[in-house]
Design an enzyme around this catalytic site. Sequence first.
Site, PDB file in Angstrom:
ATOM      1  N   ASP A  97      -0.424  -4.602  10.649  1.00 34.26           N
ATOM      2  CA  ASP A  97       0.056  -4.652   9.270  1.00 34.26           C
ATOM      3  C   ASP A  97       1.575  -4.518   9.298  1.00 34.26           C
ATOM      4  O   ASP A  97       2.114  -3.549   9.834  1.00 34.26           O
ATOM      5  CB  ASP A  97      -0.560  -3.515   8.451  1.00 34.26           C
ATOM      6  CG  ASP A  97      -0.851  -3.928   7.017  1.00 34.26           C
ATOM      7  OD1 ASP A  97       0.009  -4.600   6.431  1.00 34.26           O
ATOM      8  OD2 ASP A  97      -1.920  -3.580   6.497  1.00 34.26           O
ATOM      9  N   GLU A 255       0.414 -11.289   2.252  1.00 36.93           N
ATOM     10  CA  GLU A 255      -0.051 -10.831   0.951  1.00 36.93           C
ATOM     11  C   GLU A 255       0.962 -11.308  -0.083  1.00 36.93           C
ATOM     12  O   GLU A 255       2.144 -10.984   0.015  1.00 36.93           O
ATOM     13  CB  GLU A 255      -0.165  -9.306   0.923  1.00 36.93           C
ATOM     14  CG  GLU A 255      -0.691  -8.783  -0.404  1.00 36.93           C
ATOM     15  CD  GLU A 255      -0.596  -7.267  -0.522  1.00 36.93           C
ATOM     16  OE1 GLU A 255      -1.465  -6.680  -1.184  1.00 36.93           O
ATOM     17  OE2 GLU A 255       0.360  -6.683   0.042  1.00 36.93           O
ATOM     18  N   ASP A 332      -7.273  -2.152  -0.802  1.00 40.40           N
ATOM     19  CA  ASP A 332      -6.749  -2.004  -2.160  1.00 40.40           C
ATOM     20  C   ASP A 332      -7.744  -2.403  -3.240  1.00 40.40           C
ATOM     21  O   ASP A 332      -7.426  -2.315  -4.426  1.00 40.40           O
ATOM     22  CB  ASP A 332      -5.490  -2.860  -2.343  1.00 40.40           C
ATOM     23  CG  ASP A 332      -4.260  -2.247  -1.698  1.00 40.40           C
ATOM     24  OD1 ASP A 332      -4.239  -1.022  -1.506  1.00 40.40           O
ATOM     25  OD2 ASP A 332      -3.319  -3.011  -1.390  1.00 40.40           O
TER      26      ASP A 332
END
Length: 558
Positions: A97, A255, A332
């Site tokens: 990430d 993202e 999330d």
Amino acid sequence: MAKWWQNAVVYQVYPRSYQDSNGDGIGDLPGITQRLDYIKRLGADIIWLSPIYQSPQVDNGYDISDYRAINPEFGSMADFDALLRKAHSLGLQIMMDLVVNHTSDEHKWFKQSRQGKDNPYRDYYIWRDGQDGHTPNNWGAFFTGSAWKLDARTGQYYLHLFAPQQPDLNWENPNVRHSVYDMMNWWAAKGVDGFRMDVINYISKPRGLPDAKKTAGPVYGDAGSVVANGPRIHEFLQEMNRNVMRQHKMVTVGEAPAVNIAEAKKYASLDGDELNMVFQFEHMGLDESTNPILGRWTDRKASLKDLRANLTKWQKGLAGTAWNSLYWNNHDQPRVVSRFGNESTENYRVLSAKMLATMLHLQQGTPYVYEGEEIGMTNAHFASLDDYRDLDAINAYHVLVDDQHVLTGEQMLKYLGMRSRDNARTPMQWDASANAGFSTHTPWLKTNASDPTINVEKALADPNSIFYYYQKLIRLRHTLPVITDGSYALVAGNEDDDQVYAYTRKNATTTLLVILNDTQETLCRHYDVPADAQVLIENYADDQGDTLRPYEAKVYQF
């Protein structure tokens, strides 16, 4: 010819909640290493690790204080190296990430930056003078409040789109960019296979940092509407590609909140030089409240018509030019079977989880499976605010209940039970022992007590479990080219059906007909199925033709 990552399936691990190996109640890297054989058994190709870097954990690791160090809660760099070696030995790739829109305020860059206006690191971050005693503009932070914090030492404000402890980096500064590229290459040299890039389309801020428009109710302007897809974003990503991705065989996904199809084609062009794919959020917003004050804090359900229209829009929009990311869950988002399926009974939970998996995995794109999705884990539905750990949920409760009195505490807890990020972050349920086999210690976040029978041990013992259904879907993607390269089309007349979703995938040699009952009702629908068609996969034991049982999913191949 398909690129390697187009045939791949990604499995996301949230390290804090996957497996605790040392009995401190926090998941860690050795725990993940212990479970790699399980992930391999599922059939995934790539493991996306949520942040494991050094962090004060204000936002569960998305506030990084050292990009080249492991958070001691998770273990050591030696533990990471051991995980990487075993993953590679099993044929699994590791995707890290990458969080570079912002750092922690404890990062050495920011500590230097706030020392004074003449500090060499001052322009690593976004500092501005106030205006007439107010903040530099009206932007609101995503975790409530202003996106600006006054720093007493120099009398200037710094920008933080998220928590005050997460100052935004200044990507206009080439030193920032190349510091990031050097860090990425450092991880690539260790053998990391790719990056998932957190809110990557926020890194280029609009020139002049203009005020954002306000919608009815909010005190602050919607910063997301002005920072997404900024003026230099494609320039920055192309530079990143030249300096990092082009030098290595890497898989990348960005993202990208508020991305549209036109922008996605630039980010994830099949012939481009930026990213392999992006996460878009449109289908994740279909069940938001119609009240702009509440946003996602609601128990509203998305309609099948809206969901089908949006998935179809992206399947058609990117076909032949860019690549989709296919996902229901991540760290999330609430659990898919609670959100889009039916958790009311064990039978409906299993059937609807398989139906939703079929809906997604037979489309074109790279599927992402979030830990626990493959066994049908549900939302936690915590009964007290004290049970929550998510900063976003806790802040929203205090604003909507305590400050604005828009909701009662009971209402907000109901909405948190549907939409809080903690629903995805409860510890992985391995077995029926104490703490679900996650830890011998009280976990950092309560385990999900809604159904202790949902666990890996039980799933592996049941040949009809959700796990084995996911395993079969993954195997089909690996072996059937039509799932990767076939065109997508809705079955004629299906556009207005509010109960059934039916679509085809077709290439030169194969056609797949996917039929999905999105209700708990028994329905009758007729589709033209050739006599020699084979049932490729189904979530019932038999095929009853035109009769569709509750949450039935079946795929014909011909």
